[in-house]
Each structure stands twice: as C-alpha cells, then as structure tokens.
Write a protein that holds these residues in place. Structure first.
Motif, PDB file in Angstrom:
ATOM      1  N   ASP A  44      -4.327   8.705  -1.090  1.00 52.51           N
ATOM      2  CA  ASP A  44      -3.589   7.468  -1.273  1.00 52.51           C
ATOM      3  C   ASP A  44      -2.408   7.713  -2.202  1.00 52.51           C
ATOM      4  O   ASP A  44      -2.109   8.840  -2.560  1.00 52.51           O
ATOM      5  CB  ASP A  44      -4.517   6.374  -1.827  1.00 52.51           C
ATOM      6  CG  ASP A  44      -5.116   6.747  -3.177  1.00 52.51           C
ATOM      7  OD1 ASP A  44      -6.164   6.196  -3.503  1.00 52.51           O
ATOM      8  OD2 ASP A  44      -4.519   7.581  -3.900  1.00 52.51           O
ATOM      9  N   THR A  45      -1.740   6.658  -2.621  1.00 51.49           N
ATOM     10  CA  THR A  45      -0.488   6.815  -3.364  1.00 51.49           C
ATOM     11  C   THR A  45      -0.671   6.684  -4.872  1.00 51.49           C
ATOM     12  O   THR A  45       0.277   6.443  -5.585  1.00 51.49           O
ATOM     13  CB  THR A  45       0.526   5.770  -2.885  1.00 51.49           C
ATOM     14  OG1 THR A  45      -0.022   4.456  -3.095  1.00 51.49           O
ATOM     15  CG2 THR A  45       0.844   5.950  -1.420  1.00 51.49           C
ATOM     16  N   ALA A 195       3.655   8.782  -1.324  1.00 48.70           N
ATOM     17  CA  ALA A 195       3.132   8.453  -0.004  1.00 48.70           C
ATOM     18  C   ALA A 195       3.567   9.540   0.969  1.00 48.70           C
ATOM     19  O   ALA A 195       4.397  10.394   0.636  1.00 48.70           O
ATOM     20  CB  ALA A 195       3.642   7.083   0.448  1.00 48.70           C
ATOM     21  N   LYS A 218       0.317   4.706   5.289  1.00 48.78           N
ATOM     22  CA  LYS A 218       1.511   4.223   4.620  1.00 48.78           C
ATOM     23  C   LYS A 218       2.480   5.394   4.552  1.00 48.78           C
ATOM     24  O   LYS A 218       2.130   6.464   4.062  1.00 48.78           O
ATOM     25  CB  LYS A 218       1.179   3.695   3.226  1.00 48.78           C
ATOM     26  CG  LYS A 218       0.392   2.399   3.239  1.00 48.78           C
ATOM     27  CD  LYS A 218       0.200   1.842   1.853  1.00 48.78           C
ATOM     28  CE  LYS A 218      -0.528   0.506   1.901  1.00 48.78           C
ATOM     29  NZ  LYS A 218      -0.713  -0.089   0.542  1.00 48.78           N
ATOM     30  N   THR A 235       7.748   2.588   1.327  1.00 46.99           N
ATOM     31  CA  THR A 235       6.672   2.844   2.273  1.00 46.99           C
ATOM     32  C   THR A 235       6.568   1.701   3.279  1.00 46.99           C
ATOM     33  O   THR A 235       6.795   0.540   2.936  1.00 46.99           O
ATOM     34  CB  THR A 235       5.321   3.016   1.553  1.00 46.99           C
ATOM     35  OG1 THR A 235       5.051   1.832   0.791  1.00 46.99           O
ATOM     36  CG2 THR A 235       5.335   4.220   0.642  1.00 46.99           C
ATOM     37  N   TYR A 236       6.231   2.059   4.515  1.00 45.63           N
ATOM     38  CA  TYR A 236       6.010   1.088   5.583  1.00 45.63           C
ATOM     39  C   TYR A 236       4.664   1.386   6.231  1.00 45.63           C
ATOM     40  O   TYR A 236       4.195   2.535   6.223  1.00 45.63           O
ATOM     41  CB  TYR A 236       7.120   1.179   6.643  1.00 45.63           C
ATOM     42  CG  TYR A 236       8.482   0.750   6.158  1.00 45.63           C
ATOM     43  CD1 TYR A 236       8.967  -0.537   6.398  1.00 45.63           C
ATOM     44  CD2 TYR A 236       9.312   1.635   5.469  1.00 45.63           C
ATOM     45  CE1 TYR A 236      10.228  -0.937   5.966  1.00 45.63           C
ATOM     46  CE2 TYR A 236      10.569   1.251   5.031  1.00 45.63           C
ATOM     47  CZ  TYR A 236      11.026  -0.036   5.281  1.00 45.63           C
ATOM     48  OH  TYR A 236      12.269  -0.431   4.835  1.00 45.63           O
ATOM     49  N   GLU A 237       4.044   0.355   6.800  1.00 45.92           N
ATOM     50  CA  GLU A 237       2.807   0.557   7.546  1.00 45.92           C
ATOM     51  C   GLU A 237       3.112   1.354   8.802  1.00 45.92           C
ATOM     52  O   GLU A 237       4.074   1.064   9.526  1.00 45.92           O
ATOM     53  CB  GLU A 237       2.172  -0.783   7.911  1.00 45.92           C
ATOM     54  CG  GLU A 237       1.771  -1.639   6.711  1.00 45.92           C
ATOM     55  CD  GLU A 237       0.594  -1.061   5.937  1.00 45.92           C
ATOM     56  OE1 GLU A 237      -0.183  -0.282   6.539  1.00 45.92           O
ATOM     57  OE2 GLU A 237       0.460  -1.382   4.739  1.00 45.92           O
ATOM     58  N   TYR A 251       5.876   2.483  13.781  1.00 49.10           N
ATOM     59  CA  TYR A 251       6.048   1.539  12.680  1.00 49.10           C
ATOM     60  C   TYR A 251       6.195   0.141  13.291  1.00 49.10           C
ATOM     61  O   TYR A 251       7.230  -0.163  13.906  1.00 49.10           O
ATOM     62  CB  TYR A 251       7.305   1.861  11.871  1.00 49.10           C
ATOM     63  CG  TYR A 251       7.351   3.236  11.247  1.00 49.10           C
ATOM     64  CD1 TYR A 251       6.940   3.450   9.934  1.00 49.10           C
ATOM     65  CD2 TYR A 251       7.860   4.322  11.962  1.00 49.10           C
ATOM     66  CE1 TYR A 251       7.024   4.705   9.343  1.00 49.10           C
ATOM     67  CE2 TYR A 251       7.936   5.589  11.385  1.00 49.10           C
ATOM     68  CZ  TYR A 251       7.518   5.762  10.077  1.00 49.10           C
ATOM     69  OH  TYR A 251       7.597   7.011   9.498  1.00 49.10           O
TER      70      TYR A 251
END
Length: 320
Positions: A44-45, A195, A218, A235-237, A251
C-alpha cells in the motif's frame, strides 16, 4: 634529566596510541549509516522512513543480455491522436542498465558500493500537429532488484507553444516538481504518498512480467498522459490484468485503457501497445485509440555512435 626524557617519550607513545584508537573508532562509526526502506511495489502507500538497498542476484541470462555494454533500442510506427485527429509519427524505447546514485539521484559516473543498479527506460515520441512538431520524452530509473518503486521519473514535452517538465524523486515520499507555460500549471512542488507508477511498469515488465501488479490498484498514470490531458498528478483507481502476453490497465475515472503486448520469452521485448481514451464531451464524446507497432530492435552502444556515418543506424531502425 634522563628520567624526564624517558617519561616524555612514554607520554608521546601513549598519546599516539590513543590517537590511533580514536581514528579507528571514528572510521567504524562512519560505516553505520542509516538508509531508508522503500515500499515494495505491490504494497500500500504507507510511508516508511528507512530504506534498505538490497542486493539482487540476477540470472546469467539477464546479465548476458543487459550487461553487454549496449543499450536495446526499439523503434515503433506511431499513430497518435492529438486535437481530435490522428497523427503519424515514431516512437523509440531505449533500455539500458546503469549505476544510480541514491542520494543525488542521478546516473553514477564511477562504480561505488552504494550505487544502485537500475534498468533505465527513455521513451520518446515524435509527431507533427499541422505545421508544428511535438517531441515527448519520459525517463524512468527502475531498480534491477524489482522490489521497489522507480527511484526517479522525469518527463519533458516540447512544441512551438512552449515546453513543460515534471520530475518525481523517490525519497521518504514521492517528491514532485512540475513546470509549465500554462496559467495555473506554472511552477509546482509537492509530495505524494507512494503508489504504483504506470511509468515503472514498462520496465518491471522487462525484468519479470509475472511480477506485474494485477487486480484493483491505486496508480499514478504516465506523466505523458497527465500532461497531454492536463490532469492532476495523483493516484487514481485502476484495474490491471495479465492475460497471456498482454498486460492491461484501466482507469474508470479517466475513461482510459492501456494495453501492452510483449514477447512472452526473455527478454520480454514490447511488440506493440494501444492507449484508448475518451475525447470530447456529452453526446459528441468518442473513444480514440493511439497505437504503436514495433518496426525494429537493435543492440548498440549508441552513445558512441555520434558521427555522420552512424546516421545509417537510423535507417536500420526505420526512423528516416
């Protein structure tokens, strides 16, 4: 008087011994430098303060191919959508191994125990939009250990309206500097939690495609895309999958999909890619797809090929 002279001699020897002991202890303490622990690529970030530069034993196959004193240069026929029209051009991917200085985060000129082995990618695109040309270049420095994020990513873009530049340095957090001639995008400096970087996946794939992250993620999209579409660097999903020798990233928020097809056998060279995204608004919106198909791959110490007679290599790569 003789006793006094002997005493002075003893004191001098004693002082000399203590000086030597002190010097040894000082040198030993210099070896205990703390380093930072970077995030593993699939974690994770959360920010971690310390970084351990791990040694990574590469395969003999990897060493033979990537440590032969040459870069791998691949040319591609490019169909690039820009301003609602398809533009023909060329793309070049240049992969080369280098030693990287972790503190100042640049290519090392000399071998040193603290250097980090990286596989660097310089990705270049050139195409015209009407009377004026576009030139795009992204550089990614990715550790050969394949267990950390890219150590550095930079991106530059030039066309007749002006030029823009962005750089990410991987430290305790991602440190980003961005410069543009557009109002509202001028000079920015900020930090992001770590990320997955889309830019680094183009190099990770070359080391071990099976290590590519999949599932719901992410991710920070490529710097090229973010700049061309004037999107925020963040960050984007994303959702990623690996099917056979094709890696895909989608995305949902950006309405963008990237497909990379590669050779399933070592050295996992990239055969082609497609990038689809929505252009326009409302009922007039349509999906456009940029494509690149490989033309030629060569191995060459290109930095030595800078005389006029070496221009024939551009014909070999089908760039002229």
């Amino acid at each position: 008087m003789e006793i006094l002279n002997k005493l002075k001699t003893v004191l001098k020897i004693d002082i000399l011994i203590w000086l030597i002991v002190g010097l040894v202890l000082s040198l030993a303490s210099c070896q205990n430098k703390s380093v930072s622990i970077d995030l593993a690529i699939n974690s994770d970030t959360t920010t971690i303060e310390q970084e351990v530069i791990e040694k990574h034993e590469t395969s003999s196959e990897f060493k033979t191919y990537w440590y032969a004193g040459e870069a791998e240069i691949s040319s591609y026929k490019l169909e690039q959508w820009r301003y609602g029209e398809m533009r023909e051009g060329t793309a070049v991917l240049v992969y080369v191994t280098e030693d990287f200085l972790p503190d100042v985060q640049v290519k090392a000129n000399y071998q040193n125990a603290n250097n980090i082995p990286v596989l660097k990618l310089n990705a270049i695109k050139k195409f015209n939009t009407g009377v004026y040309p576009y030139s795009i270049m992204q550089s990614t420095f990715y550790p050969v250990s394949n267990n950390k994020h890219a150590l550095k990513v930079s991106s530059s873009m030039q066309e007749w309206c002006g030029h823009v530049y962005a750089q990410l340095n991987n430290r305790k957090q991602f440190e980003i500097n961005s410069h543009s001639y557009f109002e509202g995008e001028a000079d920015k400096t900020f930090k992001l939690d770590k990320a997955i970087l889309e830019n680094e996946l183009w190099v990770k794939l070359r080391i071990d495609p099976k290590s590519l992250p999949t599932g719901d993620l992410k991710m920070i999209p490529s710097f090229e895309y973010l700049r061309l579409k004037h999107k925020t660097i963040k960050t984007y999903e994303a959702s990623a999958s690996l099917t056979g020798n094709t890696y895909s990233i989608s995305y949902s928020e950006l309405k963008r999909t990237l497909l990379i097809t590669f050779n399933p056998e070592f050295p996992f060279d990239i055969l082609n890619w497609e990038e689809s995204f929505e252009s326009g608004f409302g009922p007039n919106a349509k999906v456009l797809t940029t494509k690149a198909i490989k033309l030629k791959t060569i191995k060459s110490p290109y930095w030595q090929k800078n005389s006029n007679k070496d221009e024939m290599l551009r014909q070999t790569l089908k760039l002229d």
